[in-house]
Design an enzyme around this catalytic site. Sequence first.
Site, PDB file in Angstrom:
ATOM      1  CG  LEU A 250      -2.107  -0.952   1.245  1.00  0.00           C
ATOM      2  CD1 LEU A 250      -2.940  -0.917   2.635  1.00  0.00           C
ATOM      3  CD2 LEU A 250      -2.797  -0.982   0.257  1.00  0.00           C
ATOM      4  CG  ASP A 251       0.159   4.306  -2.980  1.00  0.00           C
ATOM      5  OD1 ASP A 251       0.969   3.281  -3.285  1.00  0.00           O
ATOM      6  OD2 ASP A 251      -0.670   4.925  -3.466  1.00  0.00           O
ATOM      7  CE  LYS A 252       5.691   8.195   5.107  1.00  0.00           C
ATOM      8  NZ  LYS A 252       7.044   8.939   5.198  1.00  0.00           N
ATOM      9  CB  THR A 254      -2.943   4.108   0.980  1.00  0.00           C
ATOM     10  OG1 THR A 254      -2.715   4.899  -0.602  1.00  0.00           O
ATOM     11  CG2 THR A 254      -4.211   3.338   0.818  1.00  0.00           C
ATOM     12  NE  ARG A 356      -1.624   9.040  -4.368  1.00  0.00           N
ATOM     13  CZ  ARG A 356      -0.596   8.949  -3.872  1.00  0.00           C
ATOM     14  NH1 ARG A 356       0.068   7.947  -3.313  1.00  0.00           N
ATOM     15  NH2 ARG A 356       0.068  10.116  -3.594  1.00  0.00           N
TER      16      ARG A 356
END
Length: 438
Positions: A250-252, A254, A356
């Site tokens: 996961l993105d930081k 998110t 995104r």
Amino acid sequence: MRPSRNRIDAALERSEWGEGAPREPRDARFESPDRGARSERPARTARPERTERPQRTERFGNDRPPSRGGRPPARVPREREPKRERPPYDPETFVPEPKVVVPKAPLPTAVEMAVVTADEAGMRVDRFLEARFEGLSFSHIQRIVRKGELRVNGKRADSKDRLEEGQTVRIPPLKLDTPKVGGGELSEAAQKTLAALKEMIIFEDADVMVLNKPAGLAVQGGSGTVRHVDGMLEVMRDAKGQKPRLVHRLDKDTAGCLLIAKTRFAATKLTGSFRERSARKIYWALVAGVPKPKQGRISTYLAKEENEEDTIMRVAQHGDEGASHAVTYYAVVETSAQKLAWVSLKPVTGRTHRLRAHMAHIDHAIIGDPKYFNKENWRLPGGIQKKLHLLARRIVVPHPRGGTIDATAPLPPHMLQSWNLLGLEADRFDPIENAPEE
């Protein structure tokens, strides 16, 4: 005595045409070239006298031929040699055969150039390094990939790239992480880390663990990133020294469901489920404006664009270098004064930042996105924090040992605050759950 051909012809003439009737010409096939001058057959020569039949030799087993018109004779079992008895086992004098151990390649202390062999063709870059250098951690491999230190034929490589025979891989200096074996007492800092991980757990059994990752916590290490989930998992090593493994990322910024495999068996099964797209993930987001139509499908090609400061994903064309296809389904759950919309997102293909980038592509960027929100003269409503409003809400994936894992993460604090300010009902139904698969 066999009648001659002349007698047969005469009999036919008498029976068919009568005596003295004219004869039809005969077929040349039945005419003998010397019929008129046939001579008497020579007398048959006497047969040679029979010699005595040689005495039959005695046959055994399968050497005897089968009788005519009947079943073959029963097989006579041959006498088997007695089994060789093994010498008695004596633990005092027993010497085991030496095992041939192929040593792994030593870690390079300087830059090395490795050529991909035929056996290594088709391997992913990260698996290539793991196979060559035993004990090399996943986080260390990802670190050198992100920094661009690992190159294939002079070009930057991604950890998922497949290698081909004959390619040259530039390998930077490597080092092993200090092995930590579970079972011992943890330091005070390690105990705090373990407690923080346990607070994140929303599902756990002997094979799998689902964490509710908070926004702002990185999943893997990078330049300047000291605290991350992959590093925190070091405190959960078992008695054999194996630590839980990341299944996806996961993105930081998110928040939400992060799947962790606690065993090597579970990691293999879960990774296969993601590769075969058997895993289903649902995200919630707060976006600028209201998408039209309220339910739709976004399909583009995305390519990585790197600059000195950051890396983003841009919409590309089919055939562009590094471009990969990405598909996202979306549905509007609820709106707020036609200025903001709560949307449910379902990614079909896994790509970095694909949600995104896709929402920004249709001009409805996610609120608080520092990379893709580029609307000019657009202000956030009062009370809403300028943080990424993206949540990995739910994950549904086949369990490695049967059944299904179905975990749901609650809204993080900053998103819950926005939901309350805008009057959005967090317990409302999710219209994206039955979106089609691809």
